[in-house]
Scaffold this active site. Sequence first.
Site, PDB file in Angstrom:
ATOM      1  N   TYR A 147       6.486  -3.787  -1.358  1.00  0.00           N
ATOM      2  CA  TYR A 147       6.216  -4.583  -0.168  1.00  0.00           C
ATOM      3  C   TYR A 147       5.218  -3.869   0.742  1.00  0.00           C
ATOM      4  CZ  TYR A 147       8.364  -8.978   1.261  1.00  0.00           C
ATOM      5  OH  TYR A 147       8.624 -10.300   1.487  1.00  0.00           O
ATOM      6  N   GLU A 154      -3.088  -6.267   1.626  1.00  0.00           N
ATOM      7  CA  GLU A 154      -3.474  -7.572   2.169  1.00  0.00           C
ATOM      8  C   GLU A 154      -4.139  -7.405   3.530  1.00  0.00           C
ATOM      9  OE1 GLU A 154      -0.104 -10.324   2.103  1.00  0.00           O
ATOM     10  OE2 GLU A 154       0.496  -9.537   0.168  1.00  0.00           O
TER      11      GLU A 154
END
Lengths: 221, 309
Positions: A147, A154
Amino acid sequence: MAGFFSLLRRLYLTAYNLTLFVGWFQVLFTVLKTLKDSGHENLYHAAEKPLFFSQTAAVLEILHGLVGLVRSPVTATLPQIGSRLFVAWGILWSFPETRTHVLVTSLLISWSVTEIIRYFFFGLKEAFGSAPSWLLWLRYSTFLVLYPTGISSEVGLIYISLPFIKASEKYCIRMPNKWNFSFDYFCAAVVVLGIYVPGSIHMYSYMLAQRKKALLKSKKE
Amino acid sequence: MKVTVVSRSGREVVKGGIHLSDSATVADLQEAIHKQTKKYPSRQRLTLPVQPGSKERPVVLNYKKSLQDYTSGNSDSLTVVFKDLGPQVSYRTLFFCEYLGPLLLYPVFYYFPVYKYFGYKGERVIHPVQTYALYYWCFHYAKRILETFFVHRFSHATSPLSNVFRNCAYYWTFGSYIAYYVNHPLYTPVNDLQMKIGFGFGILCQISNFYCHIILKNLRSPGGEGGYQIPKGFLFNIVTCANYTTEIYQWLGFNIATQTVAGYIFLAVATFIMTNWALAKHRRLKKLFDGKEGRPRYPRRWIILPPFL
């Protein structure tokens, strides 16, 4: 009749999950092969097809939640898949300048490893009613690392695309027009970056709670 | 009488329980809990315990009732479940904060040269519709603030403090977003007739909305007692939530006259929120007035948006 529908539901979800398992497996395989053969600059080009196929198909997951086919709430799937689609289509696909960046490597590895485990887990669960405990553990543990790496890739990619977004004026709507509307893609990207901060904390704690629930439950059984 | 106060997990909140006279009311109990826990009465939610696993909703204790009303035969002791609702503010404060934002922020976009900071140079020519929109907007929010203080009677006295932040973010952001477009230097007005129809229809709906609020106020006695009643008269004879209907249609009027996408987005979001409230209220009224055992039967009506819903 009810039995028929539940069988159909299981068949469909098994096929869906295993198809996407294969899709993401192909992404990871291509990524590793390209890294070995050439270099990280060619990653996007090599993995483009399976990546966009698998990531776009995830839209169905939101629908699955909406029609009650699966239990996961839309409030959890929508931000998760929405942010992925934004990075895939809105950044990588729209701004080719970002595709050769080294962050694409960490992005694709984080995404594909997470998804391979997730789809394999749910595929087996739908097909046989349960998945092996090591897979359950992987499903609810790998995110602890993947994560943060995925989200920072991102955020990093959105950030480095900002100057290109600003210069290109792509997807912008300007005043004056009859409906008195304007849209600035650069501003929208900045707002998205702002949402990532509280959003990722929220999603991470949601997954931590899921982890606790799932692992406790498996211990009891 | 001995009252045992437990949390939802079963832990005792007040050690050793609370001893009260047999004629004590729920309000007396709340005062006693206040002294012990420093949590003032409006923060406290007191319920009767439910069987574990049961899907039933717990009975919430009414502060006006006597504690005896909640004891089942055994009048010496009572167990209540205590939940801390967190810091509370009155509904008047909440509404005032919500509406003050749009009332003050909108004129900023009209009167001050804010567009300079968005990169627009040169003089701004103000269209008549932008001036009318300013008056319409300010009238609307001034009306809502005045109604908050002089008309509305609230069924609940307080709301959690966190709602103030959430609701203010909603009203203030949307207010600024719409104001930005309606007062924009590159704004394109609609034709004169459409503007007049929009504002005319909107004003009519605002006046009707005010009348709806008067009717709702008269359903409740000043003491805040009476509970739920069947709303009657004027548009309430057709729609359960005529107050929301008129509110939605007055925003439609504003949007017809000003024609901005921002305004229509706000209209869609507001309609969605109010429709959820209206569905809940309609369901509650139908359940309450089921026509059995001498209770009146709730008449057939539209819920919020005739002729659709």
